[in-house]
Design an enzyme around this catalytic site. Structure first.
Site, mmCIF file in Angstrom:
data_model
loop_
_atom_site.group_PDB
_atom_site.id
_atom_site.type_symbol
_atom_site.label_atom_id
_atom_site.label_comp_id
_atom_site.label_asym_id
_atom_site.label_seq_id
_atom_site.Cartn_x
_atom_site.Cartn_y
_atom_site.Cartn_z
ATOM 1 C CB SER A 137 -29.697 5.350 -14.292
ATOM 2 O OG SER A 137 -28.675 4.516 -14.791
ATOM 3 C CG HIS A 165 -27.099 8.037 -11.956
ATOM 4 N ND1 HIS A 165 -26.565 8.470 -10.765
ATOM 5 C CD2 HIS A 165 -26.757 6.726 -12.061
ATOM 6 C CE1 HIS A 165 -25.944 7.466 -10.167
ATOM 7 N NE2 HIS A 165 -26.039 6.388 -10.933
ATOM 8 C CG ASP A 213 -25.030 3.864 -13.433
ATOM 9 O OD1 ASP A 213 -24.693 4.192 -12.273
ATOM 10 O OD2 ASP A 213 -26.215 3.789 -13.799
ATOM 11 C CG MET A 237 -20.571 -0.085 -14.255
ATOM 12 S SD MET A 237 -21.814 -1.392 -14.290
ATOM 13 C CE MET A 237 -23.279 -0.477 -13.797
ATOM 14 C CG HIS A 289 -22.590 5.550 -9.454
ATOM 15 N ND1 HIS A 289 -23.656 4.674 -9.348
ATOM 16 C CD2 HIS A 289 -21.709 5.161 -8.495
ATOM 17 C CE1 HIS A 289 -23.433 3.813 -8.375
ATOM 18 N NE2 HIS A 289 -22.241 4.069 -7.848
ATOM 19 C CG MET A 346 -20.392 1.630 -9.625
ATOM 20 S SD MET A 346 -21.953 1.082 -10.331
ATOM 21 C CE MET A 346 -22.217 2.376 -11.526
ATOM 22 C CG MET A 353 -24.612 1.357 -4.474
ATOM 23 S SD MET A 353 -25.127 2.108 -6.026
ATOM 24 C CE MET A 353 -25.944 0.752 -6.858
ATOM 25 C CG ASP A 360 -27.908 4.137 -8.331
ATOM 26 O OD1 ASP A 360 -28.805 3.757 -9.100
ATOM 27 O OD2 ASP A 360 -26.705 4.241 -8.667
HETATM 28 C C1 DX5 Z 1 -26.350 -0.047 -10.798
HETATM 29 C C2 DX5 Z 1 -26.359 1.424 -11.192
HETATM 30 C C3 DX5 Z 1 -27.716 2.041 -11.208
HETATM 31 C C4 DX5 Z 1 -28.672 1.372 -12.154
HETATM 32 C C5 DX5 Z 1 -30.079 1.753 -11.831
HETATM 33 O O1 DX5 Z 1 -25.065 -0.473 -10.620
HETATM 34 O O2 DX5 Z 1 -25.557 2.170 -10.311
HETATM 35 O O3 DX5 Z 1 -27.633 3.423 -11.456
HETATM 36 O O4 DX5 Z 1 -28.413 1.689 -13.483
HETATM 37 O O5 DX5 Z 1 -30.934 1.012 -12.637
HETATM 38 P P1 DX5 Z 1 -32.344 0.522 -12.088
HETATM 39 O O6 DX5 Z 1 -33.095 1.772 -11.736
HETATM 40 O O7 DX5 Z 1 -32.938 -0.188 -13.249
HETATM 41 O O8 DX5 Z 1 -32.091 -0.338 -10.913
HETATM 42 ZN ZN ZN Z 2 -25.627 4.398 -10.476
#
Ligand code: DX5
Ligand code: ZN
Length: 217
Positions: A9, A34, A36, A38, A67, A69, A138, A171
């Protein structure tokens, strides 16, 4: 033996040298990147948008596992696809018309995924299984890297596995200690931020996950 996909990620990467960071994990043999996304509404954090995905696309051949969010993700799926997303995952809690949006993702030519927060029962996604290529469970509250893995979420994988033959991803808080629990429960994809990009030797970190995956799958 099934092939387990390892997905570092980007959230835990050093953004001042993103291209080098990505080359390192690509060279180490990871399978996906991956990403993320947000929005500061669906989760209390703000990260990256299509502009960064477009830049990342230029420096790697790895499939980009985006991903989302974000609230009302349908607004942005075409833009992320255009920027180079290969897989697009939305949150069931953020989208009123999940079926329509998942079909739109596939129509755009991407793989369609859905994710559930820790508090959402996995049964809520059952009506959409035919429209899905990926379910992302999650194992932390979405929003931040570096949180502790919630082992009780693995029950969701055990419930879902018999109904869904495509990819199940885990994840949040996945590291060499917790990965075996995800694999035992039937995970196909391991997403890891801190446990890969947070390590000094990323090649070694990916290799450790590969070893565990071979042993358990
Ligand atoms: C959290 C993200 C994850 C996160 C994972 O909201 O969706 O992808 O970055 O990071 P670790 O592996 O450090 O929990
Ligand atoms: Zn993620």
């Amino acid at each position: 033996m099934k092939k387990i996909l390892i997905a570092p990620s980007l959230l835990s990467a050093d953004f001042s040298r993103l291209a080098d960071e990505i080359r390192e994990v690509e060279k180490a043999g990871c399978d996906l990147l991956h990403v993320d996304v947000m929005d500061g509404h669906f989760v209390p954090n703000l990260t990256i948008g299509p502009l960064v995905v477009k830049a990342v696309r230029k420096v790697t051949k790895l499939p980009l596992d985006v991903h989302l969010m974000i609230e009302n993700p349908v607004r942005f799926i075409a833009e992320f696809k255009k920027a180079g997303a290969d897989w697009i995952t939305i949150h069931i809690e953020a989208e009123k018309e999940a079926r329509k949006t998942l079909r739109e993702i596939r129509n755009l030519g991407a793989k369609a995924g859905i994710s559930v927060r820790p508090g959402t029962p996995i049964q809520e996604i059952y009506p959409f299984l035919d429209d899905l290529d990926l379910v992302l469970v999650m194992s932390v509250e979405p929003g931040f890297a570096g949180q502790a893995f919630m082992p009780e979420m693995m029950g969701k994988l055990r419930l879902l596995r018999p109904h869904f033959s495509k990819l199940i991803s885990v994840d949040g808080g996945v590291d060499p200690q917790t990965a075996p629990q995800a694999l035992d429960a039937g995970a196909d994809v391991l997403v890891a931020g801190s446990a890969i990009f947070g390590q000094k030797d990323r090649g070694q970190a990916v290799a450790v996950f590969r070893e565990i995956s071979k042993r358990i799958s």
